[in-house]
Design an enzyme around this catalytic site. Structure first.
Site, PDB file in Angstrom:
ATOM      1  N   GLY A  16       0.786  -1.232   0.000  1.00 33.57           N
ATOM      2  CA  GLY A  16       0.000   0.000   0.000  1.00 33.57           C
ATOM      3  C   GLY A  16       0.815   1.277   0.000  1.00 33.57           C
ATOM      4  O   GLY A  16       0.273   2.360   0.195  1.00 33.57           O
TER       5      GLY A  16
ATOM      6  N   CYS B 287      10.315  -2.455  -9.905  1.00 31.62           N
ATOM      7  CA  CYS B 287      11.555  -2.149  -9.172  1.00 31.62           C
ATOM      8  C   CYS B 287      12.675  -3.059  -9.679  1.00 31.62           C
ATOM      9  O   CYS B 287      13.323  -3.763  -8.913  1.00 31.62           O
ATOM     10  CB  CYS B 287      11.368  -2.269  -7.670  1.00 31.62           C
ATOM     11  SG  CYS B 287      10.866  -3.906  -7.128  1.00 31.62           S
TER      12      CYS B 287
ATOM     13  N   LYS C 285       2.345   2.995  -2.432  1.00 35.18           N
ATOM     14  CA  LYS C 285       2.000   3.991  -3.462  1.00 35.18           C
ATOM     15  C   LYS C 285       0.534   4.385  -3.342  1.00 35.18           C
ATOM     16  O   LYS C 285       0.172   5.546  -3.519  1.00 35.18           O
ATOM     17  CB  LYS C 285       2.335   3.450  -4.850  1.00 35.18           C
ATOM     18  CG  LYS C 285       3.831   3.172  -4.980  1.00 35.18           C
ATOM     19  CD  LYS C 285       4.247   2.727  -6.350  1.00 35.18           C
ATOM     20  CE  LYS C 285       5.710   2.293  -6.350  1.00 35.18           C
ATOM     21  NZ  LYS C 285       5.981   1.031  -5.609  1.00 35.18           N
TER      22      LYS C 285
ATOM     23  N   ASP D 295      -7.825 -10.143  -8.722  1.00 36.30           N
ATOM     24  CA  ASP D 295      -6.774 -10.532  -9.654  1.00 36.30           C
ATOM     25  C   ASP D 295      -6.682  -9.463 -10.742  1.00 36.30           C
ATOM     26  O   ASP D 295      -7.673  -9.196 -11.430  1.00 36.30           O
ATOM     27  CB  ASP D 295      -7.131 -11.896 -10.270  1.00 36.30           C
ATOM     28  CG  ASP D 295      -6.014 -12.428 -11.144  1.00 36.30           C
ATOM     29  OD1 ASP D 295      -5.075 -11.659 -11.458  1.00 36.30           O
ATOM     30  OD2 ASP D 295      -6.084 -13.612 -11.520  1.00 36.30           O
TER      31      ASP D 295
HETATM   32  C1  SAM Z   1       5.734  -4.576  -6.464  1.00 37.74           C
HETATM   33  S1  SAM Z   1       4.514  -5.218  -5.408  1.00 37.74           S
HETATM   34  C2  SAM Z   1       3.464  -3.839  -5.186  1.00 37.74           C
HETATM   35  C3  SAM Z   1       3.976  -2.787  -4.226  1.00 37.74           C
HETATM   36  C4  SAM Z   1       2.958  -1.696  -3.942  1.00 37.74           C
HETATM   37  N1  SAM Z   1       2.471  -1.079  -5.155  1.00 37.74           N
HETATM   38  C5  SAM Z   1       3.481  -0.626  -3.015  1.00 37.74           C
HETATM   39  O1  SAM Z   1       3.918   0.423  -3.482  1.00 37.74           O
HETATM   40  O2  SAM Z   1       3.447  -0.831  -1.790  1.00 37.74           O
HETATM   41  C6  SAM Z   1       3.594  -6.234  -6.486  1.00 37.74           C
HETATM   42  C7  SAM Z   1       2.322  -6.774  -5.904  1.00 37.74           C
HETATM   43  O3  SAM Z   1       1.625  -7.412  -6.964  1.00 37.74           O
HETATM   44  C8  SAM Z   1       0.807  -8.410  -6.406  1.00 37.74           C
HETATM   45  N2  SAM Z   1       0.352  -9.265  -7.519  1.00 37.74           N
HETATM   46  C9  SAM Z   1       1.027 -10.223  -8.181  1.00 37.74           C
HETATM   47  N3  SAM Z   1       0.258 -10.770  -9.146  1.00 37.74           N
HETATM   48  C10 SAM Z   1      -0.944 -10.129  -9.088  1.00 37.74           C
HETATM   49  C11 SAM Z   1      -2.171 -10.257  -9.813  1.00 37.74           C
HETATM   50  N4  SAM Z   1      -2.310 -11.154 -10.787  1.00 37.74           N
HETATM   51  N5  SAM Z   1      -3.179  -9.455  -9.484  1.00 37.74           N
HETATM   52  C12 SAM Z   1      -3.053  -8.542  -8.481  1.00 37.74           C
HETATM   53  N6  SAM Z   1      -1.931  -8.406  -7.757  1.00 37.74           N
HETATM   54  C13 SAM Z   1      -0.893  -9.185  -8.054  1.00 37.74           C
HETATM   55  C14 SAM Z   1       1.692  -9.054  -5.376  1.00 37.74           C
HETATM   56  O4  SAM Z   1       0.924  -9.722  -4.392  1.00 37.74           O
HETATM   57  C15 SAM Z   1       2.434  -7.826  -4.818  1.00 37.74           C
HETATM   58  O5  SAM Z   1       1.815  -7.365  -3.655  1.00 37.74           O
END
Ligand code: SAM
Length: 377
Positions: free
Chosen positions: A208, A321, A210, A251
């Site tokens: 969370g 990242c 961003k 999703d």
């Molecule tokens: C890079 S992290 C996000 C960090 C977040 N935006 C932040 O700034 O705190 C990527 C996220 O994508 C989620 N994720 C992976 N595949 C996904 C999908 N098919 N649908 C939704 N979320 C997904 C993972 O659970 C993970 O929490």
């Protein structure tokens, strides 16, 4: 072992136990360490020391092995090697006084190899910086060769400075609202340029960082993530900051919203994390080359699905990242979108083809790539 038995175990013993869990059982460093520290009975200073030893020895594992291997003729067993790594890390990288590093560490070795560990660590202690010779940059900087090669191909002369920077602990950067977040992530949130009352979808939002940054500016944020455990993290962070974010388990490949219903969509996609290796000591040993192509395929599908959520004239912001082209600028521009090449107002971004990239050594942040699109039809 019960709690009573683990209370007041000296720091190096706790560090070694954690290392063995990481090295032998494949445990995640960040998951193993917390509970072990809690049940250790150690004070704050010792806990900090253990944390430095565990993360540092894990990060510099290959460099430690390279030093140790100069002085051994046959491969030590796993338990002995872990002790040698811990000793070498203290001597070469942590600046621990040689006498303490050697004598306190030798005692942790299995009885039958104590003499051997003592002899090797004494030799390591006598090595001067000038005598340190490394077979490769991968050994010196303690990365797998494929990561060094990938960085060289992607970044040229910036590869080594980027890898060096990711061997240093990240600074703690706190937002005005107290949330701790790497500056490069703050720059991505700022690049969404969300105005008050705009509807913004954060497709992959957990934990969370961003989403909360965007909501602080008054936008109406919907934050999704596909894992319910991680969705709870977004809820907790939103509550702590007293923000009104709609958090949903969803999703991103099948977003449960009508098409074209958001002014801006942020896709902060799951990625290899090669730009953020300083945050996870063991990540460099876990990530595989094949992960990059698998993740790139998933990202492409997430990008297509996210694009459908953007209203005509609205914005789609893609970020990862990592620094690889395959996970960023090689994705096709979604149909009906054009790239917005306006330089982002905040951050140390370098132009990177149709997008923007931050390198770890430019401003002591994580490495990041971002591409901004605008819906034209
Ligand atoms: C890079 S992290 C996000 C960090 C977040 N935006 C932040 O700034 O705190 C990527 C996220 O994508 C989620 N994720 C992976 N595949 C996904 C999908 N098919 N649908 C939704 N979320 C997904 C993972 O659970 C993970 O929490």
């Amino acid at each position: 072992m019960n709690d009573a038995a683990t209370v007041n175990r000296p720091a190096r013993r706790v560090a070694l136990d954690a290392l063995r869990r990481i090295e032998d059982d494949g445990a995640y460093a960040n998951l193993v360490l917390g509970p072990m520290l809690s049940s250790s009975g150690l004070g704050d200073m010792d806990r900090r020391f253990v944390t430095e030893l565990v993360y540092g020895t894990t990060r510099m594992r290959r460099a430690c092995d390279s030093i140790i291997d100069r002085f051994v003729t046959s491969a030590p067993d796993d338990a002995t090697r872990s002790v040698l790594r811990l000793g070498a890390y203290q001597l070469v990288f942590a600046g621990v006084a040689p006498h303490a590093a050697v004598s306190e560490t030798v005692g942790l070795a299995p009885k039958r190899t104590r003499g051997f560990v003592n002899a090797v660590l004494r030799k390591v202690a006598r090595l001067s910086a000038a005598e340190m010779s490394w077979p490769s940059d991968g050994a010196r900087l303690s990365y797998p060769d494929w990561i060094v090669e990938t960085f060289r191909e992607e970044l040229g002369d910036d590869a080594i400075p980027a890898l060096e920077r990711m061997n240093q602990a990240p600074p703690v950067s706190e937002r005005a609202d107290g949330y701790v977040q790497d500056e490069s992530s703050q720059w991505v949130a700022a690049a969404v340029e969300a105005t008050a009352a705009e509807r913004v979808l954060d497709v992959c939002a957990a934990p969370g960082g961003k989403a909360t940054a965007i909501a602080t500016g008054g936008a109406l944020v919907v934050a999704g993530d596909h894992r319910s455990g991680r969705v709870r993290l977004v809820q907790e962070n939103s509550r702590k900051l007293d923000l009104d974010i709609a958090v949903v388990a969803a999703d991103g490949l099948m977003p449960p919203f009508p098409p074209e219903s958001f002014d801006a969509v942020l896709l902060d996609a799951p990625c290899s994390g090669l730009g953020a290796l300083r945050r996870r000591a063991d990540a460099r040993w876990r990530i595989q080359t094949k992960d990059i192509s698998e993740l790139a395929a998933l990202q492409g599908r997430l990008l297509t699905a996210s694009a459908e959520m953007v209203r005509p004239g609205g914005r789609l912001i893609y970020s990862v990242c990592t620094i690889t082209a395959a996970e960023s600028v090689e994705h096709a521009t979604p149909a009906g979108f054009e790239v917005d090449q306006t330089p982002p107002a905040t951050g140390t971004w370098r132009p990177f083809r149709q997008g923007w990239r931050v390198l770890p050594h430019d401003a002591d942040t994580d490495g990041m790539v971002m591409i901004r699109y605008r819906r034209t039809t």
